[in-house]
Design a protein around this motif. Structure first.
Motif, mmCIF file in Angstrom:
data_model
loop_
_atom_site.group_PDB
_atom_site.id
_atom_site.type_symbol
_atom_site.label_atom_id
_atom_site.label_comp_id
_atom_site.label_asym_id
_atom_site.label_seq_id
_atom_site.Cartn_x
_atom_site.Cartn_y
_atom_site.Cartn_z
ATOM 1 N N GLU A 60 0.823 -1.209 0.000
ATOM 2 C CA GLU A 60 0.000 0.000 0.000
ATOM 3 C C GLU A 60 0.859 1.261 0.000
ATOM 4 N N GLU A 61 1.919 1.264 0.798
ATOM 5 C CA GLU A 61 2.753 2.455 0.912
ATOM 6 C C GLU A 61 3.581 2.725 -0.344
ATOM 7 N N LYS A 62 3.565 1.790 -1.297
ATOM 8 C CA LYS A 62 4.300 1.981 -2.547
ATOM 9 C C LYS A 62 3.405 2.465 -3.694
ATOM 10 N N ILE A 63 2.189 2.865 -3.376
ATOM 11 C CA ILE A 63 1.251 3.342 -4.396
ATOM 12 C C ILE A 63 1.096 4.858 -4.279
ATOM 13 N N VAL A 64 1.290 5.556 -5.397
ATOM 14 C CA VAL A 64 1.106 7.007 -5.475
ATOM 15 C C VAL A 64 0.081 7.284 -6.574
ATOM 16 N N VAL A 65 -1.035 7.885 -6.223
ATOM 17 C CA VAL A 65 -2.081 8.221 -7.188
ATOM 18 C C VAL A 65 -1.762 9.589 -7.790
ATOM 19 N N LEU A 102 -8.244 7.828 1.073
ATOM 20 C CA LEU A 102 -7.341 7.846 2.220
ATOM 21 C C LEU A 102 -7.955 7.197 3.456
ATOM 22 N N ASN A 103 -9.278 7.171 3.544
ATOM 23 C CA ASN A 103 -9.903 6.455 4.666
ATOM 24 C C ASN A 103 -9.689 4.952 4.539
ATOM 25 N N GLN A 104 -9.725 4.451 3.304
ATOM 26 C CA GLN A 104 -9.544 3.011 3.094
ATOM 27 C C GLN A 104 -8.078 2.614 2.995
ATOM 28 N N PHE A 105 -7.272 3.531 2.464
ATOM 29 C CA PHE A 105 -5.848 3.216 2.240
ATOM 30 C C PHE A 105 -4.995 4.370 2.765
#
Length: 225
Positions: A177-182, A196-199
């Motif tokens: 998860e911490e390696k994902i940038v939208v 951001l509430n879910q991830f």
């Protein structure tokens, strides 16, 4: 209180200081140049050629900021003068993923910054009545995506449902998860909260946070109005 000139840059931003989304929402500093780009894209009278031109410029800015969120390492080189220069370089293992179809508009900007970067794709159907992400129709990721940092690209973040579904699929492929940038050009507070509430470890980079977003973006960019 001192009299100041009206803030023309921020006057359409429909959110208040109490809407604190935390450090994982990265918003471009809104300059006059960026505000002009956003204005042209929002304008229904903009020609398609101008729309693409200004959209590509804004995409490039968002992509550049997204690259700032990727890991770097120290790297020294020797200049033509013979002096040593202590700098930085990207760590290996980054890729892009575009959400078809509008996300494909951002691929050009990413390749202009990172010529050899791998780009995957994901297609998600949507229920037009509920605006909910319904089904994953197509996935094409790099085979080693679980080891990569992922720039997930979609120019408009409205409800956030398609991006949430895409993140769920990335997690199923063992991307952390911490390696994902939208990367998105336009976002709504509702969409940001949904993601951001879910991830909470995902980062989101955007140029604008507003209660409405240009849902016509994909049609205007690709000429399918």
């Amino acid at each position: 209180m001192d009299s100041v000139e009206p803030d023309l840059i921020q006057n359409s931003i429909q959110w208040t200081p109490k809407d604190d989304f935390g450090p994982n929402l990265i918003r471009l500093h809104v300059t006059n140049q960026i505000k002009e780009l956003q204005t042209v894209i929002h304008d229904r009278n903009t020609s398609r050629s101008d729309f693409r031109f200004y959209a590509d410029r804004l995409i490039r800015m968002v992509v550049e900021e997204g690259l700032n969120q990727l890991p770097y390492q120290k790297h020294s080189v020797v200049a033509p003068s013979g002096f040593s220069y202590d700098g930085l370089r990207f760590e290996e293992g980054n890729c892009g993923v575009s959400i078809i179809r509008s996300g494909e508009a951002m691929e050009k900007g990413l390749r202009e910054c990172c010529r050899s970067i791998c780009i995957g794709k994901i297609l998600i159907s949507r229920n037009d009545e509920t605006h909910q992400a319904a089904e994953v129709m197509y996935v094409n990721f790099p085979v080693d995506i679980s080891r990569r940092k992922v720039l997930l690209m979609s120019p408009v973040l409205s409800t956030g449902n398609s991006i949430v579904k895409s993140i769920e699929i990335l997690l199923e492929y063992n991307v952390k998860e911490e390696k994902i940038v939208v990367l998105t050009l336009f976002a709504t507070p509702q969409g940001i909260k949904t993601i951001l509430n879910q991830f909470p470890m995902v980062k989101v980079v955007t140029s604008e946070l507003n209660t409405f977003s240009p849902m016509h973006f994909g049609q205007r960019y690709f000429g399918t109005e």
